[in-house]
Design a protein around this motif. Structure first.
Motif, PDB file in Angstrom:
ATOM      1  N   ALA A 205      27.463  10.111  23.669  1.00 18.75           N
ATOM      2  CA  ALA A 205      27.684   8.772  24.223  1.00 18.75           C
ATOM      3  C   ALA A 205      27.281   7.694  23.216  1.00 18.75           C
ATOM      4  N   ARG A 206      26.194   7.935  22.491  1.00 16.57           N
ATOM      5  CA  ARG A 206      25.740   6.955  21.499  1.00 16.57           C
ATOM      6  C   ARG A 206      26.762   6.829  20.368  1.00 16.57           C
TER       7      ARG A 206
ATOM      8  N   ASP B 274      29.980   7.584  20.581  1.00 16.48           N
ATOM      9  CA  ASP B 274      31.188   6.963  21.149  1.00 16.48           C
ATOM     10  C   ASP B 274      31.054   5.444  21.223  1.00 16.48           C
ATOM     11  N   LYS B 275      29.848   4.962  21.500  1.00 15.58           N
ATOM     12  CA  LYS B 275      29.606   3.511  21.571  1.00 15.58           C
ATOM     13  C   LYS B 275      29.399   2.915  20.179  1.00 15.58           C
ATOM     14  N   LYS B 276      29.419   3.784  19.134  1.00 18.93           N
ATOM     15  CA  LYS B 276      29.224   3.374  17.742  1.00 18.93           C
ATOM     16  C   LYS B 276      27.880   2.680  17.542  1.00 18.93           C
ATOM     17  N   LEU B 277      26.823   3.304  18.113  1.00 14.69           N
ATOM     18  CA  LEU B 277      25.457   2.789  17.964  1.00 14.69           C
ATOM     19  C   LEU B 277      24.656   3.741  17.088  1.00 14.69           C
TER      20      LEU B 277
ATOM     21  N   HIS C 170      20.364   1.729  19.316  1.00 16.26           N
ATOM     22  CA  HIS C 170      20.182   2.227  20.680  1.00 16.26           C
ATOM     23  C   HIS C 170      18.758   1.955  21.163  1.00 16.26           C
TER      24      HIS C 170
ATOM     25  N   HIS D 133      18.374  -1.633  22.193  1.00 20.02           N
ATOM     26  CA  HIS D 133      19.029  -1.933  23.472  1.00 20.02           C
ATOM     27  C   HIS D 133      18.176  -1.494  24.664  1.00 20.02           C
TER      28      HIS D 133
ATOM     29  N   LEU E 198      24.320   3.460  27.782  1.00 25.24           N
ATOM     30  CA  LEU E 198      25.371   4.372  27.315  1.00 25.24           C
ATOM     31  C   LEU E 198      26.485   4.568  28.326  1.00 25.24           C
TER      32      LEU E 198
END
Length: 149
Positions: free
Chosen positions: A91-92, A94-97, A102, A105, A135
């Motif tokens: 998920a991280r 995919d979010k390009k973090l 992360h 956030h 996420l």
């Protein structure tokens, strides 16, 4: 102008007596003060306190230590499940973090995110809830699925 009362004038003075302050308890326990009181013939009371001046606790701690020694294996703390680790990483990414982004956030240290992704962290429901929110992935409970795609 103030008026004076009629009649003879008299002064009404009360004597003022000043007393010395009592000596502090620490001064009374001083060896010099005790010897001086003994020489003067005063009564000196000495009390031996139980475990006075030591750092000993109640003997019950030995019982707990013995129980720990007798235990076969120490209770291991649960770590982050492999499925949860993979969901966090996927998920991280995919979010390009990055892990640092992360962590910012979710208001945690970067080390916390790293430990969760490596599976070394002991799961904390509050941290998992923050990660879920950022996420958009369900990390707690039996079913791990996307909350919002």
């Amino acid at each position: 102008m103030p008026t004076r009362p009629a009649g003879p004038m008299a002064q009404d003075w009360e004597p003022v007596v000043l007393h010395k302050s009592k000596p502090k308890a620490q001064v009374l326990r001083d060896a010099k003060a005790v010897n001086q009181a003994l020489r003067a013939g005063a009564q000196v009371q000495t009390v031996k306190k139980f475990d006075g001046g030591t750092n000993k606790k109640a003997p019950a701690t030995a019982v707990y230590a013995r129980k720990l020694d007798e235990a076969e294996q120490p209770a291991a703390l649960d770590r982050v499940a492999p499925e949860v680790r993979q969901l966090i990483q996927k998920a991280r990414i995919d979010k390009k973090l990055s892990q640092a982004d992360h962590s910012k956030h979710i208001n945690e240290r970067p080390q916390v995110v790293q430990e969760y992704e490596n599976g070394k962290a002991v799961p904390n429901q509050a941290v998992l809830a923050k990660m879920e929110r950022v996420l958009g992935v369900k990390l707690r409970g039996k079913l791990h699925r996307l909350i919002a795609g």
